[in-house]
Design an enzyme around this catalytic site. Structure first.
Site, PDB file in Angstrom:
ATOM      1  N   HIS A 206       0.807  -1.227   0.000  1.00  0.00           N
ATOM      2  CA  HIS A 206       0.000   0.000   0.000  1.00  0.00           C
ATOM      3  C   HIS A 206       0.838   1.274   0.000  1.00  0.00           C
ATOM      4  CE1 HIS A 206       0.007   1.544   4.300  1.00  0.00           C
ATOM      5  NE2 HIS A 206       0.604   0.382   4.446  1.00  0.00           N
ATOM      6  N   CYS A 329       0.724   8.124  17.001  1.00  0.00           N
ATOM      7  CA  CYS A 329      -0.527   7.967  17.739  1.00  0.00           C
ATOM      8  C   CYS A 329      -0.662   6.517  18.169  1.00  0.00           C
ATOM      9  CB  CYS A 329      -1.712   8.382  16.865  1.00  0.00           C
ATOM     10  SG  CYS A 329      -3.292   8.325  17.718  1.00  0.00           S
TER      11      CYS A 329
END
Length: 387
Positions: A206, A329
């Site tokens: 990806h 995160c």
């Protein structure tokens, strides 16, 4: 009708090339056989497709097809290389791993997990304020003896391209296995797995216009890995599990297309990045460019707006422009980027950091519009801060 935001976050993920998606659909709906089913034509077609994809991946990175293991992505590939190669008890001391402090969390967290379990000793390499590696420091550490060296080909935040060929020479000189996370680099810059002395190379579909959830690990002959996943003995027992044929085929096709189109695409992408960079510099005061601007990915522009928190910018543009803060995160907790911290940048530089990623589908019109969106948002914030 709502207009979609302009997408400039190509380091996070790339859109799937329509040609890749079309081929993937065929193997989802028509040639849907299990590549391990050897008793009928459906299995034969799937097995042949996987072999072709293995060849296509190998050709992009100059490896042998026999050295390619398909995985769920670069994170699994990294885990397999690190956990599968580190063996306690080979010597009287703990295995020693050297790694760059600006590696992807997949590398750092895997290594730190081994350290916490007292299965390995970690040594962090030195980087400068641009995120560049000190090769003299690296060679000194290698000379003292290592069981694994981990250095990425290109950074996922600041875009730095690292001298992998030179690093591979050092690793070979001291007989050290070398893991290179190539997920941001494969399909964007040339990679020569065999000649550069890389032992393990991780890639992810990806990041090069293929689908999410599939990747590969190239493993140099003579460096067997202990598997992380057991059951069925697929892929010579290194990574068991029914092969994800549609995604593997898509990865192979994405690699084939990048091999054909990479040079031309990356030149065009770099030209767009340079126009965006100069336009932002002209129109936005106190703009800083982070990283090594002489050695970076064509599509990378990592900036900081001094005095303007990146969260304030994102809040104003998120419906118009897709870029990222580059912050890590985890479990819902946003923390300053470990990459920028390793570079020892000033707090206001880290607080104002924004990562922009340009790709092959980015248009000139989108570049121009992005400048106006960012300029407008920053102007609004400065006006509010001055009131």
């Amino acid at each position: 009708m709502t207009t979609k935001p302009i997408y400039l976050d190509y380091h996070s993920t790339t859109p799937v090339d329509p040609r890749v998606a079309e081929l993937m659909l065929y193997y989802l709906t028509t040639a849907f056989g299990n590549a391990s089913s050897i008793d009928h034509a459906y299995g034969d077609e799937a097995d042949k497709a996987v072999s072709k994809a293995r060849q296509q991946v190998a050709e992009l990175i100059n490896a042998s097809p026999q050295e390619i293991i398909f995985t769920s992505g670069a994170t699994e590939s990294v885990n397999l290389a690190i956990q599968g190669s580190i063996r306690v008890g080979k010597t009287s001391r703990l295995p020693r791993i050297a790694l760059s402090p600006v590696e992807h969390r997949a590398v750092i967290d895997t290594c730190e997990s081994l350290r916490k379990k007292q299965l390995a000793e970690l040594i962090y390499l030195e980087v400068d304020s641009k995120g560049g590696l000190d090769l003299e420091n690296l060679e000194k550490i290698c000379a003292d003896g290592l069981d694994l060296l981990c250095v990425m080909a290109a950074n996922n935040e600041i875009g730095n391209v690292y001298p992998i060929e030179a690093i591979g020479r050092i690793a070979r000189k001291y007989g050290i296995p070398f893991l290179c996370d190539g997920s941001q680099a494969a399909g964007k810059i040339p990679i020569n797995f065999w000649e550069w002395g890389i032992t393990y190379l991780a890639i992810s579909a990806h990041k090069l216009y293929g689908p999410k959830g599939v990747g590969a690990l190239a493993v140099r002959k003579g460096y067997p890995l202990e598997p992380l996943i057991y059951g069925g003995g697929h892929q010579k027992g290194t990574r068991s599990g029914t092969l994800n044929v549609p995604s593997i085929v898509a990865l192979g096709e994405a690699c084939r297309l990048r091999g054909l189109e990479m040079d031309e695409d990356e030149r065009a992408i770099a030209a767009k990045r340079d126009r965006l960079q100069e336009s932002l510099r002209e129109r936005i005061p106190d703009l800083v460019i982070n990283g090594d601007i002489e050695n970076r990915l064509a599509g990378n522009l990592h900036i900081s707006i001094l005095g303007i928190p990146n969260s304030a910018v994102i809040a104003r543009i998120r419906q118009k422009l897709a870029i990222s803060t580059g912050a890590a995160c985890s479990s819902g907790v946003v923390a300053p980027s470990h990459v920028l911290r390793a570079m020892k940048l000033a707090d206001e530089v880290m607080e104002g950091a924004l990562r922009i990623g340009i790709g092959k589908f980015t248009t000139d019109t989108e570049i121009e519009r992005a400048v106006e969106i960012l300029k407008g948002a920053i102007g609004e914030i400065r006006q509010l801060m001055s009131d």
